[in-house]
Each structure stands twice: as structure tokens, then as C-alpha cells.
Design a protein around this motif. Sequence first.
Motif: not given
Length: 178
Positions: A87-116
Motif C-alpha cells: 500500500x501507498x498513501x499521501x499524508x498531510x500533517x494538519x496540527x491539532x487534528x484529532x483523528x485521521x481523515x480521508x480527503x478527496x479533492x479532484x483527482x488528489x486523494x490523501x489522509x490528513x493527520x494531526x497527532x505525532x
Amino acid sequence: MDYTTATSINLARLLKEGGTARAQGVVQEAFVVGEERFPLQGEASWRVAISSVGGNEYWLSGEVEGVVLMECRRCLRPTPTRIHAHFQHLLHYEPGLEEVVFHEEGEEEFYAFGLPDLDLLPFLTEAFVTEMPYTVLCEEGCKGLCPVCGADRNVEDCGHEPEAFHPFLGLKDLLPEL
């Protein structure tokens, strides 16, 4: 190899300094998706690497492999099935985000996370379960269950004869006997 049963990785150092963080471990007993439980024969081992790709973006890549016990589609006997998933995934770090959230913007998919501390179990589970075949056979010549009494025909001969299959068999009751 030094494996751990924890399925998370601490990215504090990676978030500050960049580079790559690696982890490996095992999943014991089963993978769980909602109410569905996929039991393992032994343990499933996994390895991941997370690399900084600039800004607040990171690349997660990994693999998970193990043996899952699936029901034979004919006799329902637990059947060991080897699974090896990447598996392979793009991750975006968004400080303060409490849980991992999946985002789909156009053709770009990524998971946002905020905890180390990033929980890897959802990524491992998705990869493993997605790679599982839809059905399996315990053996190529599996005789299945008797439709009359439910006996496992691989183990015992219950004496019931299998009905001959014919595509028009259902019509026999509609036509008077000739």
C-alpha cells in the motif's frame, strides 16, 4: 527481527527534522472491519516507511502479509489463505487534528493527520482485506455440503444423491407429465 505488536508509529522526529521513519510489527489474532472479523492463522507481519516529501506532506508506503482463515465456499471449512498486500498513501500533517481523515479533492486523494502518533492499523487492515480473494476452496475437488441434510460430503457419505442440474429443471412442475 524485532517485531512489536503495537500498530502505530511516532512521527515527532520526522515532523521536526524530515527524512524517513520506519516501523515493523505484527497483527495478532484477526483483522476487524466493522462487525466482520477475519481470523489469522498465526500473525500477520507488516513493515512501513514514512518519508517527508516537502512542506507538511509525507509518503506512507508499506506491506502486510499473513495467512487468513477463510470459509471454503463449498463446505465452509476454515481454509488458510496467504495474503501479501502493498500500500501507498499521501499524508498531510494538519496540527491539532484529532483523528485521521480521508480527503478527496479532484483527482488528489490523501489522509490528513494531526497527532505525532499515527495509528497504522486502518491502513494495514484496508490493504490486507482488499487483497483477500472473494472466495476460496479448501481443495480443488471439494464436494461441499449435502443440500438435504447438511453433512460434509468430504467427510461422510450421507446417502443422498445429488440432483442432476439442468437449466430447465424448474419447469418440470409447470408442465403436465408427458
